[in-house]
Write an enzyme that holds these catalytic residues in place. Structure first.
Site, mmCIF file in Angstrom:
data_model
loop_
_atom_site.group_PDB
_atom_site.id
_atom_site.type_symbol
_atom_site.label_atom_id
_atom_site.label_comp_id
_atom_site.label_asym_id
_atom_site.label_seq_id
_atom_site.Cartn_x
_atom_site.Cartn_y
_atom_site.Cartn_z
ATOM 1 N N GLY A 73 65.060 50.165 13.485
ATOM 2 C CA GLY A 73 66.156 51.034 13.064
ATOM 3 C C GLY A 73 67.008 51.503 14.212
ATOM 4 N N ASP A 74 66.383 52.090 15.233
ATOM 5 C CA ASP A 74 67.127 52.566 16.404
ATOM 6 C C ASP A 74 66.474 52.077 17.690
ATOM 7 O OD1 ASP A 74 64.852 54.082 16.224
ATOM 8 O OD2 ASP A 74 65.819 55.994 16.670
ATOM 9 N N GLU A 75 65.863 50.889 17.619
ATOM 10 C CA GLU A 75 65.196 50.302 18.779
ATOM 11 C C GLU A 75 65.904 49.018 19.180
ATOM 12 O OE1 GLU A 75 60.857 50.152 18.856
ATOM 13 O OE2 GLU A 75 60.880 51.185 16.917
#
Length: 336
Positions: A240-242
């Site tokens: 997701g936010d990696e």
């Protein structure tokens, strides 16, 4: 029949559109319509046949006597002027002097059709060349359709492969592409730095401004990261936010660390979204392939993940290299 028997000449034009009627001196008395088309708008009547056409086989010809010596034989000829089209023919002498030469294009018919803008009307109705032209045209149309279909299929395959390796939201590479590149790097034994980036405070953006704002931030993060790396490097969104960044050929800690710090500084600049400003940061864990005797993707990813947690444990918004643990001391023997 002599060359003066004009009543028969129109029949030749219909039956043999590539004919030429010569007088006793080898000058043109009549040229069939297709034969005349080979010379454009030139007036052919009265011209010397051998000034227009070169006899190559069975022997060279310099005058009408040489031509008559080839009567009944298969002739190989060509135009003297460009494009020097090859011709086949047969010559038959006329009673009272002169001759009729009937010509065809043979295997050069395709080039002749192109060079002289010929159509089916330029060939005798019984000439099998017309059938061959239809077959060639049908084959060309089929090959053209096949080529276009192959191009579409190739384009669709390339698009499907590109889509399979692309994160559709950010346009970055995805986890599948990352695994593929890592395997290739292992095989080539090329050194690289691996950076595992996790966004800080991203959850607050989603919770307060909604997922549309979060998607906008991820797209802006992708743009900022692309601005910091080289064209040969790889950025993949793996969660997701990696994100994982592969810096090819970079093995020195100082330049890798400087680049990671620049990335973090870029990410900390507010991201405008409508009337709001989204504020995030980033934490980065780093491993270098040259630090391993035999680097393996799974181990490097795990070590970068540990370094990432260390960066978050130090207050976030920073980068940390993975530090290999010291080897364990061998147990002492004989000590109670």
């Amino acid at each position: 029949m002599t060359v003066q028997d004009r009543g028969l000449l129109p029949l030749l034009a219909g039956l043999c559109p590539m004919h030429a009627v010569l007088d006793a001196e080898g000058h043109l008395v009549q040229a069939g319509p297709t034969f005349a088309k080979l010379f454009g708008a030139r007036a052919l009547q009265g011209m010397r046949f051998l000034d227009l056409i070169e006899l190559r086989r069975p022997h060279q010809a310099g005058n009408m006597a040489d031509l008559l010596a080839s009567a009944g034989a298969r002739l190989r000829l060509r135009l003297r002027a460009a494009p020097h089209t090859a011709l086949k023919g047969v010559l038959l002498p006329l009673p009272g002097g002169g001759a009729v030469v009937n010509l065809s294009f043979g295997i050069s018919v395709v080039e002749a059709v192109r060079d002289f803008d010929l159509t089916g009307a330029d060939f005798a109705a019984t000439d099998l060349t017309t059938e061959m032209l239809y077959l060639i045209e049908a084959k060309s149309a089929a090959m053209d359709a096949s080529r276009k279909l192959n191009l579409r299929l190739q384009g669709a395959r390339i698009a499907a492969e590109e889509q399979a390796f692309t994160d559709m939201l950010t346009g970055l590479r995805n986890r599948r592409a990352l695994d593929h590149v890592l395997d290739r790097l292992m095989q080539s034994e090329q050194d690289f730095a691996l950076l595992h980036l996790d966004l800080d405070f991203f959850k607050q953006v989603n919770d307060t401004l909604g997922h549309a704002a979060g998607d906008h931030v991820l797209q802006e993060v992708a743009r900022r990261l692309r601005d910091e790396v080289r064209s040969d490097d790889l950025i993949a969104r793996v969660g997701g936010d990696e994100f994982v960044i592969l810096l090819l050929g970079m093995t020195e800690r100082a330049p890798v660390g400087d680049l990671a710090d620049r990335m973090i500084a870029r990410l900390e600049k507010p991201v405008p979204y409508r009337a709001q400003h989204c504020r995030i940061s980033g934490s980065i864990g780093i491993t270098l392939s040259c630090a391993y005797d035999s680097p393996e993707p799974v181990r490097m990813m795990a070590d970068a993940d540990l370094a990432l947690y260390a960066a978050k444990g130090r207050g976030r918004g920073c980068a940390r290299f993975h530090e290999s643990p010291l080897p364990r001391a061998a147990p002492a023997h004989g000590i109670a």
